[in-house]
Design an enzyme around this catalytic site. Sequence first.
Site, PDB file in Angstrom:
ATOM      1  N   LYS A 212      17.274 -29.335  17.011  1.00 37.51           N
ATOM      2  CA  LYS A 212      18.332 -28.246  17.275  1.00 37.51           C
ATOM      3  C   LYS A 212      17.919 -26.988  16.698  1.00 37.51           C
ATOM      4  O   LYS A 212      17.841 -25.860  16.931  1.00 37.51           O
ATOM      5  CB  LYS A 212      19.773 -28.385  16.751  1.00 37.51           C
ATOM      6  CG  LYS A 212      20.820 -27.613  17.181  1.00 37.51           C
ATOM      7  CD  LYS A 212      22.199 -28.216  16.810  1.00 37.51           C
ATOM      8  CE  LYS A 212      23.205 -27.094  16.940  1.00 37.51           C
ATOM      9  NZ  LYS A 212      24.691 -27.486  16.763  1.00 37.51           N
ATOM     10  N   GLU A 218      10.838 -33.218   8.914  1.00 38.51           N
ATOM     11  CA  GLU A 218      10.018 -34.349   9.369  1.00 38.51           C
ATOM     12  C   GLU A 218       9.546 -34.143  10.898  1.00 38.51           C
ATOM     13  O   GLU A 218       8.584 -34.424  11.107  1.00 38.51           O
ATOM     14  CB  GLU A 218      11.012 -35.289   9.490  1.00 38.51           C
ATOM     15  CG  GLU A 218      11.690 -35.795   8.026  1.00 38.51           C
ATOM     16  CD  GLU A 218      12.926 -35.092   7.792  1.00 38.51           C
ATOM     17  OE1 GLU A 218      13.283 -33.957   8.147  1.00 38.51           O
ATOM     18  OE2 GLU A 218      13.754 -35.901   6.903  1.00 38.51           O
ATOM     19  N   GLY A 269      24.613 -31.745  16.452  1.00 41.15           N
ATOM     20  CA  GLY A 269      23.431 -32.851  16.524  1.00 41.15           C
ATOM     21  C   GLY A 269      23.919 -34.190  17.135  1.00 41.15           C
ATOM     22  O   GLY A 269      23.194 -34.785  17.986  1.00 41.15           O
ATOM     23  N   ARG A 270      24.886 -34.642  16.179  1.00 44.98           N
ATOM     24  CA  ARG A 270      24.971 -35.788  16.522  1.00 44.98           C
ATOM     25  C   ARG A 270      25.900 -36.158  18.002  1.00 44.98           C
ATOM     26  O   ARG A 270      26.221 -37.237  18.261  1.00 44.98           O
ATOM     27  CB  ARG A 270      25.745 -36.591  15.335  1.00 44.98           C
ATOM     28  CG  ARG A 270      27.181 -35.912  14.922  1.00 44.98           C
ATOM     29  CD  ARG A 270      27.495 -36.239  13.363  1.00 44.98           C
ATOM     30  NE  ARG A 270      28.369 -35.459  12.980  1.00 44.98           N
ATOM     31  CZ  ARG A 270      28.316 -34.270  12.157  1.00 44.98           C
ATOM     32  NH1 ARG A 270      26.872 -34.091  11.913  1.00 44.98           N
ATOM     33  NH2 ARG A 270      29.177 -33.501  11.742  1.00 44.98           N
ATOM     34  N   GLU A 355      28.340 -39.195   9.136  1.00 42.08           N
ATOM     35  CA  GLU A 355      27.905 -37.690   8.914  1.00 42.08           C
ATOM     36  C   GLU A 355      29.362 -37.080   9.538  1.00 42.08           C
ATOM     37  O   GLU A 355      29.186 -35.934   8.751  1.00 42.08           O
ATOM     38  CB  GLU A 355      26.733 -37.363  10.026  1.00 42.08           C
ATOM     39  CG  GLU A 355      26.078 -35.884   9.404  1.00 42.08           C
ATOM     40  CD  GLU A 355      24.857 -36.016   9.857  1.00 42.08           C
ATOM     41  OE1 GLU A 355      24.832 -35.339  11.184  1.00 42.08           O
ATOM     42  OE2 GLU A 355      23.824 -35.991   9.051  1.00 42.08           O
ATOM     43  N   LYS A 526      17.576 -31.710   0.697  1.00 48.64           N
ATOM     44  CA  LYS A 526      16.662 -30.987   1.609  1.00 48.64           C
ATOM     45  C   LYS A 526      16.135 -29.584   0.552  1.00 48.64           C
ATOM     46  O   LYS A 526      14.706 -29.738   0.430  1.00 48.64           O
ATOM     47  CB  LYS A 526      17.017 -30.259   2.814  1.00 48.64           C
ATOM     48  CG  LYS A 526      17.414 -31.457   3.981  1.00 48.64           C
ATOM     49  CD  LYS A 526      17.831 -30.403   5.136  1.00 48.64           C
ATOM     50  CE  LYS A 526      18.164 -31.253   6.409  1.00 48.64           C
ATOM     51  NZ  LYS A 526      18.853 -30.440   7.386  1.00 48.64           N
TER      52      LYS A 526
HETATM   53  O1  F6P Z   1      20.912 -34.974   9.225  1.00 49.06           O
HETATM   54  C1  F6P Z   1      21.107 -33.536   8.921  1.00 49.06           C
HETATM   55  C2  F6P Z   1      20.914 -32.957  10.273  1.00 49.06           C
HETATM   56  O2  F6P Z   1      20.988 -31.650  10.189  1.00 49.06           O
HETATM   57  C3  F6P Z   1      21.863 -33.654  11.510  1.00 49.06           C
HETATM   58  O3  F6P Z   1      22.839 -33.280  11.559  1.00 49.06           O
HETATM   59  C4  F6P Z   1      20.981 -33.327  12.824  1.00 49.06           C
HETATM   60  O4  F6P Z   1      21.224 -34.243  13.743  1.00 49.06           O
HETATM   61  C5  F6P Z   1      19.289 -33.773  12.011  1.00 49.06           C
HETATM   62  O5  F6P Z   1      19.296 -33.197  10.841  1.00 49.06           O
HETATM   63  C6  F6P Z   1      18.204 -32.920  12.912  1.00 49.06           C
HETATM   64  O6  F6P Z   1      18.424 -31.753  13.038  1.00 49.06           O
HETATM   65  P1  F6P Z   1      17.561 -30.840  13.835  1.00 49.06           P
HETATM   66  O7  F6P Z   1      18.120 -31.384  15.252  1.00 49.06           O
HETATM   67  O8  F6P Z   1      17.946 -29.366  13.678  1.00 49.06           O
HETATM   68  O9  F6P Z   1      16.104 -31.202  13.806  1.00 49.06           O
END
Ligand code: F6P
Length: 562
Positions: A212, A218, A269-270, A355, A526
Amino acid sequence: MTAREPSMPLRAWPRCDQTVAWSALSGHAQVHGRDLDLRQLFRDDPHRVQRLSLQAPEVWADLSRAHWDLATQRHLLDLARECGLAEQRDAMLRGELVNRTEGRAVLHTALRAPRGQAPFSDVVHAELDRMLAFVAGVRAQAGGTQPGDIHDIVHIGIGGSDLGPQMVAAALSTWVHPGLRLHFISNVDGQELASVLPALHPDHTLFVVASKTFTTQETLANARAARQWFLDAGGRDVARHFVAVSADPRRAADFGIGTCFAFWDWVGGRFSLWSAIGLPVALALGGDAFRALLTGAHDMDRHFAEAPLEANLPVWLGLLDVWHRNFKGYSSRCVSPYAQGLKRLPAYLQQLVMESNGKSVDADGRVLPYATSDVVWGEPGTNGQHAFFQMLHQGRDVIPVEFILVGRPAYPDADVLSAELKDLLRVQHESLLANALAQAQALMWGKTEAQALREASPTAAPGVPAEVIARHRTFSGNRPSLTMLLDALTPRSLGALVALYEHRTFVSGAIWGINSFDQWGVELGKALCQDLLPRLQSGDTQGLDAATAATIGRLRQGRDGA
Ligand code: F6P
């Protein structure tokens, strides 16, 4: 339609523990809650199942074995009204900026609404149509022999950019295009990507980089490694073999990926599997199946929006979560799908629930004096019976269990299975269901010491009195569970089930008065990692706390010694 300014002040409703209903529930818990015995409740009310079960779209739920009764439910519904649950729900569905700490609307429901029936419908359907057109193109050549014909889809993402698509793909594996293989890479641990690469060919692999924010370390690390592999392996056209999914297409372009399927900041995101984050699902299952997934979720959205609170399954479940958590003191729940296809559902629900509601301050930022999210965990049945059901039956903690059953099984290439094999698999499915029923029955009815004594054989354990053996084989019973039943696991029924859990999570969060849609708690780790990574590489532990410094020292010692 666009997002709207909040119509309600930060604290629009009384805090739940300061309502009349909460006091009534506290009193109710004192009188009925402590000695509540499910077995007696069923003896007292032969219609208990009818009164505490409910059919919602695609999902039938039996809550009669939960630790509550009709009076409890009435008090909880009073609590919902005092906390403005319906008004909070409607504000979210209208597109108000209910995610107050990020100044965003919360409109994952708009992703699955038919054209013109939700805010932002035009952009949602334009991007959905664009994504599914791309999907159709890939699937038309899937498994082919020409360069560019895709055999493997490697989805790179983490958290909400991974757990939803992975869960859906596993649940609907029998619907996957026979010429396609799906791989999900999320951990920054390079072992995960490295274990997948040898089976891939650069001409026949499509990488989907999903993020997102397009800043998640990662995901960017795995994307860089995947691109390096692609070039090392002789890949010639990055643009053709890498696509992105993001709410920030510019960052994706800066990373070097030209094709990006977008979604928006009002999709958490979730809550994003319904957006372009679902691209791997659409690629694997096809556009029609993906639209059916959206339809199932929309069916549940309509139920949540329109059914009266008294006959609203997400409301029942969310209120029950409040009762179990705040008045019965249950700190965790075990989600045990008796369907191997739902093996990733517990992991998905961990992010969705924990979360969202693993918070300790309310909308005003005041620390809450009461508990919020419980801990969600679990594994499919029957495997859980051979791992942790011992504790669920005889442990000191009462842990509500959620059984999710699927009436009809689905197998890949069912039409090529022999009659004999089909019959064996049918019996196995019935055994699966019978096990789920037996576990729920055992949790509730238990086994008395007298029953255990009658069954104990005198030679069971030489030198140990039969009474002692019997006490070890006694089951307290009166342990709560929920049963949810899908007739079959299809895109539509799965969409409805997942939306049910989304709305259930909203309900308990709205009662607790927390923001279920931000996740500030993930930021500190982070940030600290940004400082520690170079220190791990350099060995500079100056100014670090002793424990971190010691671990870095030990890691480097081990590495130097290697
Ligand atoms: O775990 C933290 C978070 O921001 C989640 O809310 C999200 O789904 C995940 O990291 C991945 O975020 P992104 O889709 O921005 O890579």
